[in-house]
Structure formats: C-alpha cells, structure tokens
Motif scaffolding. Structure first.
Motif, short mmCIF file in Angstrom:
data_model
loop_
_atom_site.label_atom_id
_atom_site.label_comp_id
_atom_site.label_asym_id
_atom_site.label_seq_id
_atom_site.Cartn_x
_atom_site.Cartn_y
_atom_site.Cartn_z
N ASP A 29 40.06 22.69 87.13
CA ASP A 29 40.10 23.81 87.45
C ASP A 29 38.69 24.31 88.27
OD1 ASP A 29 38.00 23.04 85.74
OD2 ASP A 29 38.17 24.52 84.38
N ALA A 30 38.60 23.15 89.45
CA ALA A 30 37.36 23.19 90.45
C ALA A 30 37.94 24.31 91.24
CB ALA A 30 37.20 21.97 90.98
N ILE A 31 36.93 25.08 91.99
CA ILE A 31 37.41 26.08 92.87
C ILE A 31 37.62 25.33 94.27
CG2 ILE A 31 36.27 27.90 94.39
CD1 ILE A 31 34.60 28.69 91.85
N TRP A 32 36.91 24.54 94.36
CA TRP A 32 37.10 23.38 95.54
C TRP A 32 36.71 22.06 95.22
CZ3 TRP A 32 33.69 20.07 98.28
CH2 TRP A 32 34.01 19.73 99.50
N SER A 33 37.36 21.16 95.90
CA SER A 33 37.10 19.69 95.57
C SER A 33 37.36 18.88 96.82
CB SER A 33 37.77 19.31 94.18
OG SER A 33 39.37 19.27 94.56
N GLY A 34 36.79 17.63 96.73
CA GLY A 34 37.19 16.59 97.73
C GLY A 34 36.85 15.25 96.99
N ARG A 35 37.71 14.06 97.53
CA ARG A 35 37.19 12.89 96.85
C ARG A 35 37.44 11.87 98.02
NH1 ARG A 35 41.28 11.43 92.08
NH2 ARG A 35 39.19 10.70 91.81
N ALA A 36 36.80 10.54 97.56
CA ALA A 36 37.01 9.65 98.44
C ALA A 36 36.50 8.25 97.76
CB ALA A 36 35.66 9.59 99.55
N ASP A 37 36.57 7.29 98.32
CA ASP A 37 36.23 6.10 97.42
C ASP A 37 34.89 5.85 96.86
OD1 ASP A 37 38.28 4.21 97.31
OD2 ASP A 37 37.37 2.65 98.92
N GLY A 38 34.94 6.02 95.50
CA GLY A 38 33.50 5.89 94.77
C GLY A 38 32.74 7.27 94.55
N VAL A 39 33.38 8.40 95.17
CA VAL A 39 32.73 9.75 95.14
C VAL A 39 33.56 10.94 94.84
CG1 VAL A 39 32.07 9.55 97.52
CG2 VAL A 39 30.91 11.25 96.08
N ASP A 40 33.52 11.60 93.99
CA ASP A 40 34.08 12.93 94.06
C ASP A 40 33.25 14.00 94.21
OD1 ASP A 40 36.88 12.41 92.78
OD2 ASP A 40 35.77 10.87 91.89
N VAL A 41 33.76 15.02 94.48
CA VAL A 41 33.07 16.27 94.88
C VAL A 41 33.71 17.50 94.30
CG1 VAL A 41 32.05 17.82 96.39
CG2 VAL A 41 31.67 15.53 96.71
N ALA A 42 33.21 18.47 93.56
CA ALA A 42 34.06 19.59 92.93
C ALA A 42 32.75 20.96 92.91
CB ALA A 42 34.69 19.49 91.69
N ARG A 43 33.56 22.08 93.40
CA ARG A 43 32.68 23.24 93.16
C ARG A 43 33.41 23.68 91.76
NH1 ARG A 43 32.72 29.00 96.31
NH2 ARG A 43 31.48 29.93 95.01
N LEU A 44 32.27 23.80 90.76
CA LEU A 44 32.75 24.24 89.39
C LEU A 44 33.14 25.67 89.39
CD1 LEU A 44 29.76 22.16 87.56
CD2 LEU A 44 32.06 21.33 88.18
N PRO A 45 33.83 26.13 88.40
CA PRO A 45 34.03 27.67 88.22
C PRO A 45 32.81 28.15 87.85
CG PRO A 45 35.39 25.86 86.93
CD PRO A 45 34.48 25.13 87.50
N ALA A 46 33.09 29.48 88.16
CA ALA A 46 31.60 30.20 87.90
C ALA A 46 31.25 30.22 86.29
CB ALA A 46 32.10 31.91 88.26
N GLN A 47 30.01 30.15 86.13
CA GLN A 47 29.57 30.27 84.74
C GLN A 47 28.18 31.16 84.84
OE1 GLN A 47 28.06 26.29 83.69
NE2 GLN A 47 28.45 25.67 86.09
N PRO A 48 27.71 31.48 83.63
CA PRO A 48 26.47 32.19 83.59
C PRO A 48 25.34 31.47 84.26
CG PRO A 48 27.77 32.29 81.44
CD PRO A 48 28.21 31.21 82.22
N LEU A 49 24.77 32.15 85.09
CA LEU A 49 23.55 31.53 85.57
C LEU A 49 22.48 32.34 85.83
CD1 LEU A 49 24.72 29.80 88.91
CD2 LEU A 49 23.97 28.61 86.66
#
Lengths: 984, 180
Positions: free
Chosen positions: B3-23
């Motif tokens: 449910d990531a808003i945006w994500s990217g991946r490569a060898d050995g590393v994953d990146v995701a923008r997390l869904p909105a949460q209370p901050l």
C-alpha cells in the motif's frame, strides 16, 4: 591491426587471453586487458604522443603514473569526447579511440611547430608583456586561438557522475608497500578502514620491482594483504580512485573512475565517475614518491623517459619503450631499470652516473652483465627530430655521442607531499634525499614510507605497520598481536643533488607541459621575479594540468641557486586541490537537470497540471503563473482571469502562504513585539493585517494574524516568509525573551489554501454547502466549519479587493475541494487564477507586495504607517523609527502613479526624475509595480517617491532607458477606494 | 510494501513512501520530568529525553529538541495532550498532511543514504532507534533507524515529488546487473 612490435613474448601483469582493439590517431592497434593506454602505445612502438603546449615540440610518454605531463589525449567521441586525459591513467578498453591534443593535423606533422623556430621571441612572461606593449589587441586573436589544450565537447555531457559521503576510522591513501601494511594492521584491529588506490591494482612499486616480503614475492604479498583487508567486514579498498583533496577536519575528496566510455554508452545508469566526500578520524598518507627528471639540453625528446617508468612498462606491462637504452642517474634506483631491462632481453647501452663513485655492488651487477658504466659523467645534449637517436656524454673534458633510442633518467624521488601540504602541514627540505618531506602536521594524519622520504621496502613496511596499529589504537581499537612484515634491503648510496646540467646549448626543460626551460627561470630571476610564487606565475611553471608534479622541486632548486639561496630557504609553492585534474561533472554529481534544485509542489498540483497551468518558480514553489487556454497568449490569460474575479468568481491556490501557530500565556504580548501593530487587542475569531519589522524598522514581512483562542494565534506570513519568520520568532524567543512562555509551531504545508474571491464568492460557497453562517462572516472575520463536508478554517481576508474567502483544509483534501468548487462554480463563470492575474488585482487595489514594492530599506513609516508610533508598547524596530533620519519627510514614500495620457503603461523600474539646481537629472524614486488594468481600462502603477505622500496631484516625469514618460502622483488605491466590494 | 504511495527497488535496497499516518509535533515549554511522564502516559509512549533518540510505545516518539518530539501514530487530541501537560505552554501540532515518510530498507540501504546525507549511518555511530535532523539531498529531513537495515526519512510533503525524483535516480546505479 598490426602486431605490437615492442611487446615482450612473455611476462607482465596483462591478460593475454583478453586482447583489446583500440584506435590511436585514426589507426587501429591492439593491447591487452590490464594495459593502460600509455602501455599499449609503448607496446605498439608509438613514441610520439603529442606536442608541447607553447613551442609545439614533439613529445613522448615521460612517466607511467598520474604525474605524466606529455601524453595528454583527447579520448572518445561525441558527447563523451574528453580532452586532456592522461594516457597513463586511462585503462584500455575495447573500442577506445584517442588522439593527441595540441597538434594539427597530426602529432608527426604539426603546423604550429613553427613556434619552436621562433621560440626566442616567446620568452617567459611573453603573454604578460603583450598587455603592455604596443597593444594587447594586436596579439589577442593569435593568443586566444593558441591558448588552451584539447577540445571541449559542445554536446551535453551524457556521462553519469555519482557522488556519495563516507566515514571511516582510518583512511589510508595509497596501496603500495606502506599503505598495505598500514591498512592491514588497522583493519585487523576492527577499525573501519578505507584504503584508496589511484592505480587499477594494489602494490605500488611491487608491480614492477622485484622484492621479497615475509618470504613471499612482492606482488603476491600485496595481493594477499589486499585480500586480508577486504575480508575484514568494515574495511574497503577503492581502486582507480584518486584522493584529490585533503580539507579541514580530516575530510577528503576522492574521485573514482567507475565505468569507461563504452560501458557508460551501453548502460546510462553506469557511472563514469563517483565523487567521494570522506570524513576520517585518522588519515595515513602512503602516497609514495614521484621520480624527478634530470634537467639538461634536449631532455624533452620523445624517448627520454623517467627511469622508473621505463622499468614499470617493461616489467608490469611487458612493453619495452626502446631497444637500446641509456641510463642517466644521480642515484641508485636507475640501476634497477638497467638490470631489469637487461634481464628481459633488452640492450642497455650504458649507465651514465653523475656520481664519481658508483656503488660497488651495483657496478658489479652491471659488470657481470657486460653493461658499460660511466661514472662521473653527464649527458649534455641529445639528437633526433621526432624520436631520440643519440645522446652526447661528457666525462671530464671529453665528450662523445652514443647511439640509443631510449634515455631513462632519474634525478631522485620527490615524496608525494601534495595532500599533506593541502592538509596544512609544513614541509622541510631534506638534504638526505634532496627533496621536501613532511615536517609539522596540522591535522590528525601521518605520512609513512616513501611519502615521508623513506624509500626502502623495509622502512615502508615498518612505518606503515606502526602507523596502522597506532592510529586504530588511538581511537579505541586495540592492536592485534603481530610484528611488522620483513624485507631485506640493500643500503642505498647517497644521491648527488643535481638540478641543472649546463650543456652544449639548446633548451633544457624543467616543466615539460608548460614548456618552461632553465632559461625562462633565469629570465624570471633576472627580472626580479625571485619569490617562488612569482616564479610560478611569471613563467607558468607548475601551472599546467600536471601541476608541476615532475618539475616543481627542480625549478625551486634552480631558482635557489640562481639567487644564492639554499633550496630550503627559497621555499616552495602551495600544493593545491585537486591533486589531479577532475572532470567538472564530478563536482556537479547528479545535481543537474530536474534535480538540480528542489522545487516545491502545491497539494493540488495534479489539477493545475490537467488544467494546462503554466508553471513558474515562485520562491521555490512551482506555481501556476496563469492557465492559458488553447491559443491564448499569456497576457490575455492574465487579463481574462483578472476579469473573472472582478465580474464573477476566481479560485486561487494560496497553499504556500506561511502558517505558524503561536501559543502560550505570553502569545499576545509576544506578537505585540513581533508585529509593528497591536495584536493583543484582537478578539477571538477575528483577523488583523500586520507588518513585521526588523531592528532597523525595515519591513520584513506582512500578513494576517488570527486569534484562535486567548492564548492561541495563527500567524499568516507571505509565501516566501514561511520558514524565515518561524526562525525569526524562534530566535527572539531563544536568544532575547527567554522568560516568554510561548510556543512557535510552523504548520504551513499541513494545510492547503483555496481562496475564493469575487462578487460571486459567497454565492459559490453557499451553493457548495457549508455549515458556516456566511452572512455573519464579515471582512476580517474567521470561522471553523465544514465546506463541502470537508473540515475547514475559513478567513475573510482579501488581496484582490473583492470579497474573499480563504479556505484552509487538510493538504490532502485540497485537490478534492478545488474540483468541487470548480464544478459548482460553472454557473458563476468561475476561473482558476494564476500569480500573474493575482498580482494585477492587488496592484489595482494598491496592496503592498513586500519585496516587490519594498526593498531592504523600506520602513513602516515609508509606507504610511505613522500611527504605530503612538502605540504604547515596544515592538521590534520602534527605536530605529524614532531616529530623525527615519522620520524625514523626504524619504521615499509608497504612492500610486497614473499615466498622464491614460494609455501608456509605465515600465517597472522607470525612475521618476527631476532636475537639480545644476540642471542634472536626478532620480526621485521609481516604479515598483505596473499593470494595465482591464477593469479600469487604464494603466496602474505603484512606486516609491521622495516625499511622495505630500506630492499627490503633482505631475512627474519618468525615464526608462532613453524613453520619457509622464505621470501624476496619486493615492495607491486605484480600485474601489471606499472598500464597498471588499465588505460586500 | 503493497500500500505504498510510491516505491522503487534495486539490488539490495527498497524504497517506499508510506501511507499517511498520524504525525504530530509535541512541544512542551520547560517541561518537568513529571509533565513529560504525564504526557507519555496519555500517549502510551515513552518520550525520550536523550537527544536524537527514539522510543517506541503505542506510538513512536522521536526526540527533536528539548521539550520537542515528533510523535508518529498517535490518535490523541490536542486538548487531551495540553491538559495532561501541566506545563506553562504545550502544543500538539498535527502535521499528518505536512510530511512525506519514506522507508529505505535492505542490505544496501546505507549505501543509498550515503548518497544524500553527510550523517554516518554505521551501526556504531547511528544505532537502531537513533534519529537526526539533517539535510538530505538538499532537503531538510528527519531520519531514524528503525532496524538493522531499515531507515525512515521524513521530509516536507511539498518536496515529496523532488524526493522521489532523487530517490528514483539514486537507485539506478544499484539496478545495474552484472553482465556475467
């Protein structure tokens, strides 16, 4: 493809199973994996690799490492065409294309070599003298054409340059004998180690010198040490990486060659270079030493090389620079070259030693190989046009010519102190090696091995081992048990310092790349440019792209002898960043194109994009300037949008407006000080406009403050002021008014802002549906409620002069509400409004735009806010405004300017001018904002005018460039002076 | 992350923008230990007083400054927090919509972070539950270590697009496959 004639049949650290084809000056040649371009050229018998910078003399490869001054090549083609790459640093790859720089049409036949014939008219400082006499413009064209080396590609650079930061406990620079010993010992302790090597292989001189370390062949020992380092979990080895900078706080800049041209062309994700910015707790400089040339007439002929480099090519690459080699030396090291060449089957014609006493053991070695030794002799001249043919040797009073094709010279070794010097360390001249060595450290580093003037393998091992252990121990990593690696070395005989051999005429070169000869240094001394810094600038010595790696010490010593000083006394120039030339792209990294600079996006960016908004950068935000329809000019869009607001209703995305919550029992008292006007009297649920001043009384921001509760305000700032004003408030609270119980909480981007403005704004809001009583929400009022069932804070404030509702909703709900309002507003002719029209509307209304109408000198009094001086309490800037100079009535005042003819738009920046007593036109002020009002159908302008408030009705002249304009000074409010529409 | 808003991946590393949460940013003016304890009890989350550290309870609290925390995942209301605080001033700023949160994970997460940040993310220098406020790829960011190989980055929501451009670009070199 031709067979490489100078490649030995066996040996070398090249992979003969991986042949490589490359092109040089349009011809195809072959090499092997493991070759550099330089070694492959040598293997193919290519001696002439370019022309010198000034005289266009033929030049060949001089060295085998980063110090190379002659073999500069233009590498690649198209956008990847790179000038001035050192052939000694270019790893050979299949399909490589290169050609020499600074010659045309070819290295063999070069038109500009005529410079060499007229060289007597081009002495040092020639260039500077053209400034003086008779006229620089006489020479300019010629000099500009001749200037520069290589050719820069005119295409966009397609290469990828990466950059990264890194941290380590111990950074070891140089993976030669000392560096390997240091890094291995540090890594064994558990410290984080970064070992940095500029070559494609570890080992340093073990790659071409035969040594035994701990009973192992040197090259094998180096590989084993490297494996042990790499096996430590927190240690890394970077090959093909040059440490180019040593800055404050033990920070280093490294440039790593990653992919070659072909690999980068195949995959655009492949970096060509990676820049490393490293912070190290300890730095160990194991940077080795660079061999010095000897200075004698004709020492620049192709075929004259550094002795160590000849050995390097022969042993490491199995590439023989020549068939008949003469050695010329003042120290023992060159003998190793003689022995290596002989043992590889090449002919060593003679060893010419400047010292009268040659070391007995080495003399014996030569004798056993039947190599003639000429002690107490010197080479005084060379012969051969494009390649060396013979050298003239003088022994005592007699001289004779010896036929040869290669001269391998050694003037001793200079410790590579460049990074040490960059770190701020002080050098000292050491007579023992006749060169500069590190003396006093400034940063947390230590030099070891040859970099410190210790040239024997045993010393390198011992110093490296000790530094590696001690450095890691000092930062908390106890050293593992063990002793330093051992090597048995012969004792070297002393060097005979020899800086210049006066010969049989002709130029003796010191700086090969910039063509500086001994006569140029003499001229510099003669013309009183005797300081080493003057010498450098006057002769350009050491200022070429090799930064004088082979020439500096020789030049300093020659200048010292010419001026009767010791080398230590005459001193040295500073070694500067970068150690070797770097591609500009390595400085930019990936920060180019779209990610050059961050640009903020509005929460409803998606909608604006769909609506065809023309985005521009306004204060770091991508904001719609206007929403042009198909075929509509920008100016027409602005006009249409403005009229929509005046006649119906418009929507404006004001999300970047700063929103700062100010809370606490002292919040009201605090805001009374921060604003020039009073906020403590504001009633809960009401909104007030205010100006913020700095200590000088100068306006720094404006906006509206809303009282949410007795102790709770929402401060609205301009879009550009959001971060700045929050920091400004914190500074006062943290540094000046520590007793104030106030909290400052910036919340700008948590909220989206949609401003609904125009005579139909209320109708649109009512139709959209809201639980807020709109009739009770009057101008400068505030309400919390729901709009289209979305929680909202609604403010009645206006920047257009029309009734306006500024609706603040959670950022994520902004786009949804915008769509609803656009749909509901169709019947009212709703239009999205960009910044262009927004600025037009506020100009018609005479509303101040801080930063456009005001500048860093405009005070609250200048814009007509004299009433604040009656305020009883203090506020920031008040005291300054009490100064007589600030109260002068002839300061620039904010006024309106109406074009006298009612048609001509006054240019922004036009000056209001008047003649002074002497008849000279003087500026009395200037236009700050100017539009053509589609509503009033007349031009409207705002500006600052000296004593302007007292000059309403006066006719003034304005000047912009050569054009003159006529205007009348008027009140700044052109539209709806009574405010009837605002309060509607 | 599905449910990531945006994500990217490569060898050995994953990146995701997390869904909105209370901050929320909790600010307590000159808080006593008792005041901190009261608010912590209300939030069900210990509030760290060691600079640049994180504590996990029902929510996650990141130390930002004396008397200032970023609280992630709390549903508490402003009125409750301020009345529990008993300090001279207290504020509970809802910035749930104001920040974009990215998770960077995998054995090469540190290598990716090193391209944008001068911070040393080695476990000896930046352990699990450490946090910092620092520039990241030219943006102001808060960064925390949530696990052995996982980190979270908080940046202003208006800069999310830039952040994603940068992250997508930074991942590319890790996507190169060895031709062999």
């Amino acid at each position: 493809m031709s067979h490489a004639p100078c490649r030995l049949a066996t040996g070398g650290r090249i992979d003969r199973k991986k042949p490589i084809t490359f092109s040089w000056e349009g011809k195809t040649y072959s090499g092997y994996e493991g070759d550099t371009l330089a070694s492959a050229l040598i293997a193919n018998g290519i001696r002439l690799v370019g022309r010198s910078f000034k005289y266009h003399r033929p030049r060949g490869i001089l060295a085998a490492g980063v110090e190379e001054s002659n073999a500069l090549v233009q590498l690649g083609a198209g956008g990847r065409d790179t000038p001035n790459m050192r052939a000694t640093e270019v790893r050979l790859y299949d399909g490589l294309t290169a050609k020499p720089v600074n010659c045309w049409p070819s290295a063999r036949f070069d038109v500009s070599s005529v410079n060499n014939l007229v060289s007597r008219f081009l002495p040092a400082g020639f260039y500077y003298k053209t400034f003086m006499w008779p006229d620089w413009h006489l020479y300019e064209g010629i000099i500009r054409r001749a200037a520069g080396l290589g050719r820069v590609s005119s295409h966009a650079d397609p290469d990828r340059y990466e950059s990264r930061f890194a941290h380590c406990d111990v950074a070891v620079i140089g993976a030669g004998v000392a560096g390997l010993a240091a890094a291995r010992e540090a890594a064994r302790s558990g410290a984080r180690v970064l070992l940095i090597e500029q070559d494609q292989a570890v080992g340093g001189n073990l790659l071409y010198d035969r040594r035994i370390i701990d009973g192992l062949e040197g090259g094998f020992w180096a590989e084993k040490a490297a494996r042990e380092i790499a096996d430590c979990p927190d240690a890394d080895i970077l090959l093909n990486t040059v440490a180019v900078g040593y800055h404050d706080h033990n920070s280093l800049t490294l440039v790593e060659q990653v992919g070659n041209e072909a690999e980068c062309a195949r995959d655009p994700r492949m970096p060509r270079y990676r820049t490393w910015l490293v912070r190290a707790k300890k730095v160990i400089l194991a940077t080795g030493a660079i061999e010095r040339p000897l200075v004698f007439p004709g020492n620049d002929r192709p075929g004259v090389m550094l002795a160590g480099a000849v050995r390097h090519y022969a042993w490491r690459y199995a590439a023989l620079p020549g068939e008949k080699t003469v050695l010329f030396t003042n120290n023992d090291d060159a003998y190793r070259t003689a022995l290596t060449l002989h043992d590889l089957g090449a002919t060593v014609v003679a060893v010419v030693d400047l010292r009268t006493e040659a070391p007995a053991d080495l003399a014996g070695e030569l004798d056993s190989r039947s190599i003639p030794l000429l002690p107490g002799s010197a080479i005084i001249q060379t012969r051969g046009s494009k390649s060396l043919k013979a050298v003239q040797v003088r022994t005592g009073q007699k001289s004779r010519w010896i036929s040869c094709d290669t001269l391998a010279m050694s003037g001793g070794y200079n410790p590579t102190v460049h990074l040490f010097s960059q770190s701020g360390g002080q050098l000292r001249f050491d007579d023992r090696i006749a060169s500069y060595v590190p003396d006093r450290s400034v940063q947390d580093e230590i030099s070891v091995g040859a970099a410190r003037g210790a040239f024997s393998t045993g010393e390198c091992l011992a110093q490296g081992f000790e530094a590696g252990g001690a450095s890691s121990e000092a930062i908390g990593f106890p050293r593992a048990a063990g002793t330093a690696p051992q090597s048995v070395d012969r004792a070297e005989s002393p060097i005979l310092a020899c800086w210049h051999i006066a010969g049989a005429g002709g130029k003796a070169f010191v700086d090969f790349q910039n063509d500086v000869s001994t006569s140029d240094i003499a001229l510099s001394a003669h013309e009183s440019f005797r300081s080493v810094e003057h010498l450098k600038r006057y002769t350009t010595l050491g200022m070429a792209s090799d930064q004088g790696k082979t020439s500096n010490v020789n030049a300093l010593a020659i200048m010292a002898s010419l001026t009767g000083r010791s080398v230590g006394e005459s001193g040295h120039t500073r070694y500067r960043f970068p150690y070797t030339p770097i591609a500009l792209g390595t400085l930019a990294g990936r920060y180019r194109g779209e990610i050059f600079r961050p640009l903020r996006r509005l929460p409803a960016h998606g909608w604006h994009e769909e609506a065809g908004a023309l985005f521009e950068d306004f204060g770091g935000w991508a904001r719609p300037a206007c929403y042009p329809r198909a075929g509509e000019a920008r100016h027409d869009a602005e006009r249409r949008e403005a009229l929509a607001v005046r006649n119906g209703v418009g929507l404006f995305d004001g999300s970047p407006l700063g929103k700062i919550e100010v809370k606490g029992p002292d919040a009201a008292r605090f805001l009374d000080l921060i604003y020039a006007n009073t906020m403590s009297t504001l009633k809960v649920g009401k909104v007030r406009y205010g100006l913020m001043l700095n200590e000088q009384g100068v306006i720094i921001d404006d906006g509206v403050a809303t009282r949410l509760a007795d102790d709770h305000f929402l401060v609205g700032t301009s879009s550009g002021g959001a971060d700045r004003i929050a920091a400004w408030m914190e500074e006062w609270l943290q540094c000046e008014w520590l007793d104030f119980d106030v909290i400052v909480a910036p919340v700008t981007t948590a909220w989206g802002v949609i401003t609904v403005t125009g005579p139909q704004a209320r109708a649109l809001l009512a139709k959209t549906g809201t639980d807020i009583d709109l009739s009770a929400l009057t101008h400068m009022g505030f309400a919390i409620g729901r709009v289209a069932d979305i929680e909202a804070r609604v403010f009645r404030v206006s920047y257009t002069g029309e009734a306006s509702f500024e609706i603040n909703v959670a950022a994520r709900a902004t786009e949804a509400l915008w769509r609803i309002l656009m749909n509901q507003g169709e019947e009212f002719g709703v239009a999205p409004v960009g910044i262009d029209a927004w600025d037009l509307l506020r100009t018609e209304k005479g509303y101040l735009h801080i930063g456009a109408d005001t500048d860093g000198t405009t005070t609250a009094l200048d814009v007509g806010w004299a009433h604040i001086m009656k305020k009883k309490n203090e506020f920031v800037g008040k005291r300054s405004l009490m100064r007589p100079q600030d109260q002068r009535t002839d300061r620039p005042n904010f006024v309106g300017l109406a074009a006298e003819d009612g048609r001509t738009r006054l240019p922004i920046g036009a000056h209001i001018v008047a003649e002074d007593a002497s008849g000279t036109l003087r500026s009395e002020g200037y236009v700050t904002s100017s539009v053509f009002s589609p509503t009033l159908e007349t031009p409207v302008a705002l500006g600052m005018l000296r004593g302007g408030r007292e000059r309403l009705g006066e006719k003034v002249r304005l000047r912009s460039g050569d054009a003159m304009f006529h205007a009348v000074v008027v009140d700044a409010t052109f539209y709806d002076k009574e405010g009837a529409r605002l309060n509607a | 992350m599905p449910d990531a808003i945006w994500s990217g991946r490569a060898d050995g590393v994953d990146v995701a923008r997390l869904p909105a949460q209370p901050l929320h940013v909790l600010r307590l003016r000159a808080p006593t230990p008792e005041a901190i304890a009261h608010v912590a009890a209300l939030l069900g989350t210990p509030l760290p007083t060691t600079p640049n550290s994180v504590r996990q309870g029902q929510a996650r609290a990141l130390w930002l400054a004396p008397g200032e925390w970023l609280v992630v995942g709390s549903q508490a209301s402003g009125a409750d927090v301020t009345s529990a605080a008993e300090t001279r001033a207290a504020h509970w700023a809802d910035i749930s919509d104001g920040r974009a949160v990215y998770e960077i994970s995998g054995p090469r997460a540190r290598d990716l972070l090193a391209k944008g940040s001068t911070i040393d993310f080695h476990p000896r220098a930046f352990a699990r539950d450490a946090c910092a406020q620092s520039a990241f790829a030219q943006l102001f960011s808060i960064v925390e270590r949530t696990g052995k190989d996982s980190f979270r980055l908080y940046v202003d929501v208006s800069l999310a697009h830039h952040m994603e451009l940068w992250l997508g670009d930074a991942l590319e070199e890790f996507q190169i496959r060895n031709p062999d």
